[in-house]
Design a protein around this motif. Structure first.
Motif, PDB file in Angstrom:
ATOM      1  N   ASP A 124       0.848  -1.252  -0.042  1.00 36.28           N
ATOM      2  CA  ASP A 124      -0.210   0.127   0.113  1.00 36.28           C
ATOM      3  C   ASP A 124       0.640   1.400  -0.169  1.00 36.28           C
ATOM      4  O   ASP A 124       0.666   2.249  -0.940  1.00 36.28           O
ATOM      5  CB  ASP A 124      -0.834  -0.030   1.229  1.00 36.28           C
ATOM      6  CG  ASP A 124      -1.858  -1.018   1.109  1.00 36.28           C
ATOM      7  OD1 ASP A 124      -2.850  -1.215   0.172  1.00 36.28           O
ATOM      8  OD2 ASP A 124      -2.011  -1.906   2.169  1.00 36.28           O
ATOM      9  N   ILE A 125       2.073   1.399   0.783  1.00 34.38           N
ATOM     10  CA  ILE A 125       2.730   2.542   0.739  1.00 34.38           C
ATOM     11  C   ILE A 125       3.686   2.788  -0.402  1.00 34.38           C
ATOM     12  O   ILE A 125       3.555   3.757  -1.226  1.00 34.38           O
ATOM     13  CB  ILE A 125       3.735   2.300   2.056  1.00 34.38           C
ATOM     14  CG1 ILE A 125       3.125   2.423   3.230  1.00 34.38           C
ATOM     15  CG2 ILE A 125       4.943   3.339   2.027  1.00 34.38           C
ATOM     16  CD1 ILE A 125       3.894   1.908   4.565  1.00 34.38           C
ATOM     17  N   PHE A 170      -0.183   8.903   3.773  1.00 30.08           N
ATOM     18  CA  PHE A 170      -0.614   7.802   4.229  1.00 30.08           C
ATOM     19  C   PHE A 170      -2.080   8.049   4.724  1.00 30.08           C
ATOM     20  O   PHE A 170      -3.191   7.400   4.357  1.00 30.08           O
ATOM     21  CB  PHE A 170       0.241   7.258   5.562  1.00 30.08           C
ATOM     22  CG  PHE A 170       0.223   5.722   5.724  1.00 30.08           C
ATOM     23  CD1 PHE A 170       0.941   4.697   4.869  1.00 30.08           C
ATOM     24  CD2 PHE A 170      -0.541   5.398   6.807  1.00 30.08           C
ATOM     25  CE1 PHE A 170       0.911   3.604   5.305  1.00 30.08           C
ATOM     26  CE2 PHE A 170      -0.653   3.976   6.920  1.00 30.08           C
ATOM     27  CZ  PHE A 170       0.033   3.034   6.066  1.00 30.08           C
ATOM     28  N   ASP A 171      -2.327   9.178   5.462  1.00 34.40           N
ATOM     29  CA  ASP A 171      -3.709   9.522   6.026  1.00 34.40           C
ATOM     30  C   ASP A 171      -4.677   9.844   4.902  1.00 34.40           C
ATOM     31  O   ASP A 171      -5.733   9.631   4.649  1.00 34.40           O
ATOM     32  CB  ASP A 171      -3.642  10.745   7.115  1.00 34.40           C
ATOM     33  CG  ASP A 171      -2.805  10.287   8.423  1.00 34.40           C
ATOM     34  OD1 ASP A 171      -2.869   9.076   8.673  1.00 34.40           O
ATOM     35  OD2 ASP A 171      -2.390  11.195   9.191  1.00 34.40           O
ATOM     36  N   ALA A 172      -4.031  10.519   3.999  1.00 32.84           N
ATOM     37  CA  ALA A 172      -4.611  11.133   2.759  1.00 32.84           C
ATOM     38  C   ALA A 172      -5.182   9.694   2.021  1.00 32.84           C
ATOM     39  O   ALA A 172      -6.357   9.758   1.464  1.00 32.84           O
ATOM     40  CB  ALA A 172      -4.034  12.001   1.746  1.00 32.84           C
ATOM     41  N   ASN A 173      -4.555   8.720   1.884  1.00 34.27           N
ATOM     42  CA  ASN A 173      -4.754   7.456   1.262  1.00 34.27           C
ATOM     43  C   ASN A 173      -5.212   6.261   1.883  1.00 34.27           C
ATOM     44  O   ASN A 173      -5.567   5.229   1.641  1.00 34.27           O
ATOM     45  CB  ASN A 173      -3.748   7.034   0.182  1.00 34.27           C
ATOM     46  CG  ASN A 173      -3.171   7.895  -0.847  1.00 34.27           C
ATOM     47  OD1 ASN A 173      -4.118   8.255  -1.946  1.00 34.27           O
ATOM     48  ND2 ASN A 173      -2.285   8.653  -0.452  1.00 34.27           N
ATOM     49  N   ALA A 174      -5.791   6.728   3.243  1.00 41.50           N
ATOM     50  CA  ALA A 174      -6.185   5.428   4.193  1.00 41.50           C
ATOM     51  C   ALA A 174      -7.052   4.676   3.725  1.00 41.50           C
ATOM     52  O   ALA A 174      -7.335   3.379   3.641  1.00 41.50           O
ATOM     53  CB  ALA A 174      -6.279   6.187   5.554  1.00 41.50           C
ATOM     54  N   ARG A 191      -8.208   4.116   0.591  1.00 41.43           N
ATOM     55  CA  ARG A 191      -7.796   3.340  -0.238  1.00 41.43           C
ATOM     56  C   ARG A 191      -6.852   2.033   0.062  1.00 41.43           C
ATOM     57  O   ARG A 191      -6.743   1.028  -0.901  1.00 41.43           O
ATOM     58  CB  ARG A 191      -7.272   4.092  -1.653  1.00 41.43           C
ATOM     59  CG  ARG A 191      -8.045   5.071  -1.991  1.00 41.43           C
ATOM     60  CD  ARG A 191      -7.537   5.789  -3.353  1.00 41.43           C
ATOM     61  NE  ARG A 191      -6.276   6.662  -3.080  1.00 41.43           N
ATOM     62  CZ  ARG A 191      -5.689   6.844  -4.118  1.00 41.43           C
ATOM     63  NH1 ARG A 191      -5.803   6.902  -5.284  1.00 41.43           N
ATOM     64  NH2 ARG A 191      -4.693   7.625  -3.956  1.00 41.43           N
ATOM     65  N   MET A 192      -6.389   2.149   1.083  1.00 38.84           N
ATOM     66  CA  MET A 192      -5.486   1.264   1.498  1.00 38.84           C
ATOM     67  C   MET A 192      -6.111  -0.068   1.993  1.00 38.84           C
ATOM     68  O   MET A 192      -7.360  -0.123   2.243  1.00 38.84           O
ATOM     69  CB  MET A 192      -4.495   1.849   2.668  1.00 38.84           C
ATOM     70  CG  MET A 192      -3.723   2.730   2.341  1.00 38.84           C
ATOM     71  SD  MET A 192      -2.171   2.689   2.949  1.00 38.84           S
ATOM     72  CE  MET A 192      -1.465   4.518   2.433  1.00 38.84           C
ATOM     73  N   SER A 193      -5.379  -1.381   2.005  1.00 36.94           N
ATOM     74  CA  SER A 193      -6.012  -2.618   2.281  1.00 36.94           C
ATOM     75  C   SER A 193      -6.675  -2.611   3.535  1.00 36.94           C
ATOM     76  O   SER A 193      -6.522  -1.974   4.418  1.00 36.94           O
ATOM     77  CB  SER A 193      -5.116  -3.532   2.090  1.00 36.94           C
ATOM     78  OG  SER A 193      -4.132  -3.540   3.009  1.00 36.94           O
TER      79      SER A 193
END
Length: 144
Positions: free
Chosen positions: A41-42, A59-63, A65-67
């Motif tokens: 994810d990173i 990381f927070d902005a894409n949380a 969309r992360m698994s």
């Protein structure tokens, strides 16, 4: 060097949710969990983002969309590390009476950690004992 930089970035990444648990995780364990569970994810959402606060922001902005596994892991890690950092910051205030009575000092140093680690849990007030456990110092032999 690259792993150390990644570790530092993850420490900066770890930061802001509170939760209750019996014991907090170490910083090394936190880094290991996030690196293991969230590495894809990173790489996908934050590739090329400079280390530091920008990585946390990415990381927070894409949380969302992360698994799901990464979201769950980061939630647990954030909560535990925040609890640990809070305990380390506040132990002097929370345990001041216990420290003075049981350790004979009000000076925070390695001797104080040794003193507190040598006490029976029942000797400390419940709140002080839980705070000491949350610092991680009893199990990691860390310095305040």
């Amino acid at each position: 060097m690259k792993r150390a930089s990644f570790g530092l970035a993850l420490l900066i990444l770890i930061g802001g949710v509170t939760a209750a648990s019996a014991q907090t995780m170490s910083y090394a364990e936190a880094i290991s969990q996030i690196a293991s569970v969230c590495k894809n994810d990173i790489a996908r959402y934050c590739k090329g983002v400079p280390l530091g606060p920008r990585l946390r922001a990415c990381f927070d902005a894409n949380a969302a969309r992360m698994s799901p596994q990464c979201q769950q892991t980061t939630g647990v890690v954030y909560a535990s590390i925040t609890r640990r950092a809070t305990a380390q910051r506040d132990i002097g205030d929370i345990c001041s009476a216990d420290i003075l009575t049981l350790c004979g000092t009000s000076f925070a140093d390695a001797n104080l950690v040794t003193c507190m680690a040598g006490l029976a849990p029942q000797a400390m007030s419940p709140r002080c004992y839980q705070t000491f456990v949350d610092t991680g110092w009893a199990t990691e032999k860390a310095r305040p």
